[in-house]
Motif scaffolding. Structure first.
Motif, PDB file in Angstrom:
ATOM      1  N   ILE A   1      31.241 -63.883  -7.857  1.00  0.00           N
ATOM      2  CA  ILE A   1      32.006 -64.997  -7.300  1.00  0.00           C
ATOM      3  C   ILE A   1      31.229 -65.707  -6.195  1.00  0.00           C
ATOM      4  O   ILE A   1      31.478 -66.875  -5.892  1.00  0.00           O
ATOM      5  N   ASN A   2      30.268 -65.011  -5.619  1.00  0.00           N
ATOM      6  CA  ASN A   2      29.547 -65.528  -4.462  1.00  0.00           C
ATOM      7  C   ASN A   2      28.210 -66.120  -4.888  1.00  0.00           C
ATOM      8  O   ASN A   2      27.347 -65.412  -5.408  1.00  0.00           O
ATOM      9  N   ASP A   3      28.020 -67.429  -4.675  1.00  0.00           N
ATOM     10  CA  ASP A   3      26.811 -68.075  -5.155  1.00  0.00           C
ATOM     11  C   ASP A   3      25.561 -67.589  -4.431  1.00  0.00           C
ATOM     12  O   ASP A   3      24.477 -67.541  -5.021  1.00  0.00           O
ATOM     13  N   SER A   4      25.691 -67.188  -3.163  1.00  0.00           N
ATOM     14  CA  SER A   4      24.533 -66.678  -2.432  1.00  0.00           C
ATOM     15  C   SER A   4      24.036 -65.372  -3.049  1.00  0.00           C
ATOM     16  O   SER A   4      22.826 -65.173  -3.242  1.00  0.00           O
ATOM     17  N   MET A   5      24.962 -64.477  -3.366  1.00  0.00           N
ATOM     18  CA  MET A   5      24.584 -63.215  -3.997  1.00  0.00           C
ATOM     19  C   MET A   5      23.988 -63.464  -5.384  1.00  0.00           C
ATOM     20  O   MET A   5      22.996 -62.832  -5.781  1.00  0.00           O
ATOM     21  N   LEU A   6      24.588 -64.395  -6.123  1.00  0.00           N
ATOM     22  CA  LEU A   6      24.119 -64.682  -7.479  1.00  0.00           C
ATOM     23  C   LEU A   6      22.689 -65.238  -7.454  1.00  0.00           C
ATOM     24  O   LEU A   6      21.848 -64.856  -8.283  1.00  0.00           O
ATOM     25  N   LYS A   7      22.394 -66.098  -6.496  1.00  0.00           N
ATOM     26  CA  LYS A   7      21.047 -66.655  -6.375  1.00  0.00           C
ATOM     27  C   LYS A   7      20.032 -65.574  -6.023  1.00  0.00           C
ATOM     28  O   LYS A   7      18.915 -65.554  -6.555  1.00  0.00           O
ATOM     29  N   VAL A   8      20.414 -64.669  -5.113  1.00  0.00           N
ATOM     30  CA  VAL A   8      19.507 -63.569  -4.758  1.00  0.00           C
ATOM     31  C   VAL A   8      19.231 -62.704  -5.980  1.00  0.00           C
ATOM     32  O   VAL A   8      18.080 -62.316  -6.256  1.00  0.00           O
ATOM     33  N   GLY A   9      20.286 -62.383  -6.744  1.00  0.00           N
ATOM     34  CA  GLY A   9      20.118 -61.575  -7.942  1.00  0.00           C
ATOM     35  C   GLY A   9      19.254 -62.262  -8.986  1.00  0.00           C
ATOM     36  O   GLY A   9      18.349 -61.645  -9.569  1.00  0.00           O
ATOM     37  N   ARG A  10      19.515 -63.553  -9.213  1.00  0.00           N
ATOM     38  CA  ARG A  10      18.729 -64.307 -10.209  1.00  0.00           C
ATOM     39  C   ARG A  10      17.258 -64.360  -9.812  1.00  0.00           C
ATOM     40  O   ARG A  10      16.366 -64.095 -10.645  1.00  0.00           O
ATOM     41  N   ASP A  11      16.984 -64.685  -8.551  1.00  0.00           N
ATOM     42  CA  ASP A  11      15.588 -64.778  -8.106  1.00  0.00           C
ATOM     43  C   ASP A  11      14.889 -63.429  -8.209  1.00  0.00           C
ATOM     44  O   ASP A  11      13.710 -63.359  -8.605  1.00  0.00           O
ATOM     45  N   ARG A  12      15.612 -62.382  -7.861  1.00  0.00           N
ATOM     46  CA  ARG A  12      15.023 -61.041  -7.913  1.00  0.00           C
ATOM     47  C   ARG A  12      14.646 -60.662  -9.351  1.00  0.00           C
ATOM     48  O   ARG A  12      13.553 -60.150  -9.614  1.00  0.00           O
ATOM     49  N   LEU A  13      15.553 -60.948 -10.302  1.00  0.00           N
ATOM     50  CA  LEU A  13      15.292 -60.578 -11.693  1.00  0.00           C
ATOM     51  C   LEU A  13      14.190 -61.436 -12.305  1.00  0.00           C
ATOM     52  O   LEU A  13      13.332 -60.931 -13.041  1.00  0.00           O
ATOM     53  N   ILE A  14      14.201 -62.717 -12.001  1.00  0.00           N
ATOM     54  CA  ILE A  14      13.142 -63.595 -12.514  1.00  0.00           C
ATOM     55  C   ILE A  14      11.786 -63.180 -11.962  1.00  0.00           C
ATOM     56  O   ILE A  14      10.784 -63.142 -12.692  1.00  0.00           O
ATOM     57  N   ASP A  15      11.748 -62.831 -10.686  1.00  0.00           N
ATOM     58  CA  ASP A  15      10.496 -62.389 -10.072  1.00  0.00           C
ATOM     59  C   ASP A  15       9.951 -61.134 -10.739  1.00  0.00           C
ATOM     60  O   ASP A  15       8.729 -60.912 -10.763  1.00  0.00           O
ATOM     61  N   ARG A  16      10.850 -60.330 -11.297  1.00  0.00           N
ATOM     62  CA  ARG A  16      10.420 -59.087 -11.956  1.00  0.00           C
ATOM     63  C   ARG A  16      10.204 -59.273 -13.454  1.00  0.00           C
ATOM     64  O   ARG A  16      10.010 -58.294 -14.177  1.00  0.00           O
ATOM     65  N   GLY A  17      10.288 -60.510 -13.923  1.00  0.00           N
ATOM     66  CA  GLY A  17       9.977 -60.793 -15.317  1.00  0.00           C
ATOM     67  C   GLY A  17      11.135 -60.732 -16.279  1.00  0.00           C
ATOM     68  O   GLY A  17      10.941 -60.772 -17.498  1.00  0.00           O
ATOM     69  N   TYR A  18      12.352 -60.647 -15.748  1.00  0.00           N
ATOM     70  CA  TYR A  18      13.531 -60.605 -16.612  1.00  0.00           C
ATOM     71  C   TYR A  18      14.048 -62.022 -16.830  1.00  0.00           C
ATOM     72  O   TYR A  18      14.243 -62.768 -15.875  1.00  0.00           O
ATOM     73  N   SER A  19      14.288 -62.383 -18.098  1.00  0.00           N
ATOM     74  CA  SER A  19      14.780 -63.740 -18.343  1.00  0.00           C
ATOM     75  C   SER A  19      15.560 -63.860 -19.650  1.00  0.00           C
ATOM     76  O   SER A  19      16.737 -64.214 -19.645  1.00  0.00           O
ATOM     77  N   GLY A  20      14.941 -63.552 -20.763  1.00  0.00           N
ATOM     78  CA  GLY A  20      15.444 -63.931 -22.080  1.00  0.00           C
ATOM     79  C   GLY A  20      16.873 -63.585 -22.410  1.00  0.00           C
ATOM     80  O   GLY A  20      17.611 -64.391 -22.977  1.00  0.00           O
ATOM     81  N   ASN A  21      17.316 -62.366 -22.072  1.00  0.00           N
ATOM     82  CA  ASN A  21      18.649 -61.940 -22.520  1.00  0.00           C
ATOM     83  C   ASN A  21      19.669 -61.866 -21.387  1.00  0.00           C
ATOM     84  O   ASN A  21      20.701 -61.207 -21.522  1.00  0.00           O
ATOM     85  N   ILE A  22      19.394 -62.535 -20.264  1.00  0.00           N
ATOM     86  CA  ILE A  22      20.300 -62.507 -19.116  1.00  0.00           C
ATOM     87  C   ILE A  22      20.856 -63.903 -18.852  1.00  0.00           C
ATOM     88  O   ILE A  22      20.110 -64.886 -18.844  1.00  0.00           O
ATOM     89  N   GLU A  23      22.169 -63.965 -18.654  1.00  0.00           N
ATOM     90  CA  GLU A  23      22.846 -65.205 -18.293  1.00  0.00           C
ATOM     91  C   GLU A  23      23.481 -65.025 -16.918  1.00  0.00           C
ATOM     92  O   GLU A  23      24.002 -63.944 -16.613  1.00  0.00           O
ATOM     93  N   TYR A  24      23.450 -66.053 -16.092  1.00  0.00           N
ATOM     94  CA  TYR A  24      23.998 -65.994 -14.732  1.00  0.00           C
ATOM     95  C   TYR A  24      25.220 -66.908 -14.652  1.00  0.00           C
ATOM     96  O   TYR A  24      25.142 -68.089 -14.975  1.00  0.00           O
ATOM     97  N   VAL A  25      26.345 -66.330 -14.217  1.00  0.00           N
ATOM     98  CA  VAL A  25      27.606 -67.080 -14.193  1.00  0.00           C
ATOM     99  C   VAL A  25      28.323 -66.810 -12.876  1.00  0.00           C
ATOM    100  O   VAL A  25      28.540 -65.652 -12.512  1.00  0.00           O
ATOM    101  N   GLN A  26      28.695 -67.875 -12.177  1.00  0.00           N
ATOM    102  CA  GLN A  26      29.551 -67.716 -10.997  1.00  0.00           C
ATOM    103  C   GLN A  26      30.981 -67.608 -11.499  1.00  0.00           C
ATOM    104  O   GLN A  26      31.488 -68.536 -12.135  1.00  0.00           O
TER     105      GLN A  26
END
Length: 255
Positions: free
Chosen positions: A100-125
């Motif tokens: 529900i929190n966009d700040s947490m979601l952005k931190v999570g998305r950036d962290r996963l992308i930085d570690r090479g995760y992308s193809g099968n993950i969707e981010y939803v507030q």
């Protein structure tokens, strides 16, 4: 402890030890997590002395997640479980990291992308009480350390049931109640002195970590939450205590 209803005109609920109007809680919780998002992982490691990683690993063992599954990690924060699910379900599967929190979601998305995760993950507030997903969408729903921050926990559990496929599993990892008087005393002292101190030192925000300690105390105990699962339509509901009951993993199956 169940939510309070003050009158037909309005509802009240708990924000830590405070009683607030139900419609206020979401905003107050948002302020807490906006404040701590950037240092959330560091604080988790400090607060639990790293044990939260073992609690989450234990949770993963009960998900039954497999290749091709669709997984919802609600209140997924910085993506600890999402990362593990992404590896498990493979390119044929999908993992939704929702918060529900966009700040947490952005931190999570950036962290996963930085570690090479992308193809099968969707981010939803998304709000756990009104999930933007179709009925019978997911094989597994997980929520780690998020349910105590939800205003209407019963509604959230009904939503989890709705979006799960028949036979799907819900797992909720959350702080709970220890029955050991000694451990309880030690934990209370730690929670209400060390946590705000670390919060002030690391995030310059003692109040948010004081709220987190209070929210743990106001959360339903193990048997109460088990009953709430059952009332929401889950079958074969059980829980496993960890670290003397300081944390509990509840799980249920959608019939």
């Amino acid at each position: 402890m169940p939510e309070e209803k003050s009158s037909p005109e309005g509802q009240t609920t708990h924000f830590g030890y405070q009683t607030v109007n139900a419609e206020e809680k979401e905003g107050k919780v948002a302020e807490v997590f906006h404040s701590v998002a950037a240092k959330y992982d560091i604080m988790n490691d400090l607060m639990s002395m790293g044990i939260h990683r073992l609690w989450k690993r234990f949770t993963m063992e009960f998900t039954g997640a497999r290749r091709g599954n669709h997984i919802l990690d609600i209140a997924g924060g910085t993506g600890d479980l999402t990362m593990k699910f992404s590896d498990l379900v493979g390119p044929e599967g999908k993992v939704v990291l929702a918060d529900i929190n966009d700040s947490m979601l952005k931190v999570g998305r950036d962290r996963l992308i930085d570690r090479g995760y992308s193809g099968n993950i969707e981010y939803v507030q998304a709000n756990a009480e009104a999930l933007p997903f179709e009925d019978n969408s997911f094989d597994v729903v997980t929520m780690a350390f998020g349910l105590r921050n939800v205003t209407d926990k019963d509604q959230a559990l009904r939503e989890f049931n709705r979006v799960l496929k028949p036979g799907g599993r819900l797992l909720v990892l959350e702080f709970s109640k220890t029955k050991s008087p000694l451990l309880s005393k030690i934990y209370d002292t730690y929670s209400f002195t060390a946590l705000p101190f670390m919060g002030k030192l690391i995030t310059n925000d003692a109040d948010s970590y004081r709220y987190l300690a209070e929210s743990i105390r106001m959360h339903p105990d193990q048997d109460t939450l088990k009953g709430m699962f059952e009332d929401a339509g889950f079958a074969n509901v059980s829980y496993h205590n960890m670290t003397g009951g300081i944390v509990a993993l509840h799980k249920g199956i959608k019939p």
